[in-house]
Design an enzyme around this catalytic site. Structure first.
Site, PDB file in Angstrom:
ATOM      1  N   ASP A 104       0.844  -1.193   0.000  1.00 42.20           N
ATOM      2  CA  ASP A 104       0.000   0.000   0.000  1.00 42.20           C
ATOM      3  C   ASP A 104       0.883   1.249   0.000  1.00 42.20           C
ATOM      4  OD1 ASP A 104      -2.148  -1.699   0.228  1.00 42.20           O
ATOM      5  OD2 ASP A 104      -2.312  -1.458   2.407  1.00 42.20           O
TER       6      ASP A 104
HETATM    7  N1  URA Z   1      -1.178  -5.919   3.857  1.00 45.96           N
HETATM    8  C1  URA Z   1      -1.691  -4.672   3.879  1.00 45.96           C
HETATM    9  O1  URA Z   1      -2.725  -4.427   4.479  1.00 45.96           O
HETATM   10  N2  URA Z   1      -1.015  -3.712   3.224  1.00 45.96           N
HETATM   11  C2  URA Z   1       0.144  -3.936   2.578  1.00 45.96           C
HETATM   12  O2  URA Z   1       0.725  -3.010   2.009  1.00 45.96           O
HETATM   13  C3  URA Z   1       0.663  -5.231   2.563  1.00 45.96           C
HETATM   14  C4  URA Z   1      -0.027  -6.206   3.208  1.00 45.96           C
END
Ligand code: URA
Length: 244
Positions: A104
């Protein structure tokens, strides 16, 4: 002898897309054995011919593998209109690099960047369950029930595909003042959208910081500063190729 079309040779070497390469060739900036070539479809011998682009020798296709410590604020994509991409952090003449999977925008940590589509496909295949470990800070105090819920697998959404496989959750430390916080590590075996955040949401907790610290056999080096990257070592690459 290994015959290959000139435009494919240049594309495989990461010089540009096929259409960009066609226009480079038309402009007369590509030569084979010191002769300027203006036809993209001529065949060359990739083992014996010397191909030059803008007077620099173009090596036959080679893969590149980088480990990046992704900072928050960067998008795990090759293009984005709203924010800088992780690729903007990598200085390489190759145009075909991409991140293997996604973190993310606000997640930090280990991201593999390569142009090896076969390896990427294998590492991301839902069948292979490549382990990913995250360090996180969670609002609230993680209970033994939360740990068991992670161990048993969690429902993280309304649709069929939203069951998260069992995951290992360990609490590193907790703080009670001025705010209740848990510092944890969690290892998951899938890569569902926002998976870690959704797993904590399923036990009524909120992730306030998330960092990936391992991916398969690859481990985020302690001395790799946020925003920095380096090439994988031969050993790291060999282990990654064999692990999954
Ligand atoms: N899980 C999440 O919620 N975000 C990420 O970036 C990676 C794994």
């Amino acid at each position: 002898m290994s015959q290959i079309r000139l435009d494919k040779y240049l594309a495989d070497a990461g010089i540009g897309t096929r259409s960009e390469i066609k226009s480079y060739i038309k402009k007369g900036v590509v030569s084979v054995n010191d002769i300027t070539i203006k036809k993209p479809d001529i065949k060359i011998d990739s083992e014996t011919d010397t191909v030059q682009f803008q007077n620099r020798i173009v090596q036959a296709s080679s893969y590149e593998y980088y480990i990046l410590n992704k900072p928050a604020g960067y998008v795990s994509a090759t293009k984005d209109n709203t924010a800088p991409t992780v690729l903007s952090l990598i200085k390489s003449s190759r145009k075909d690099l991409f991140p293997v999977g996604r973190l993310d925008k606000d997640t930090e940590g280990l991201l593999l960047i390569t142009n090896d589509g076969t390896l990427s496909h294998r590492l991301l295949s839902p069948k292979r369950h490549v382990d990913k470990t995250y360090y996180a800070i969670i609002e609230g105090i993680i209970s033994n029930e939360d740990i068991s819920a992670f161990e048993n697998g969690l429902i993280i959404g309304d649709e069929d595909l939203n069951i998260a496989m069992p995951a290992k959750l360990s609490v590193l430390k907790t703080e009670h003042f001025p705010k209740e916080l848990s510092y944890i590590e969690v290892t998951i075996h899938e890569g569902k959208f926002h998976q870690v955040k959704r797993m904590f949401k399923a036990v009524n907790k909120k992730v306030i910081y998330l960092q990936r610290i391992s991916f398969g056999t690859l481990v985020l080096p302690k001395d790799l500063a946020s925003g920095s990257y380096r090439e994988l070592t031969d050993t790291e690459l060999a282990s990654l190729k064999n692990c999954c």
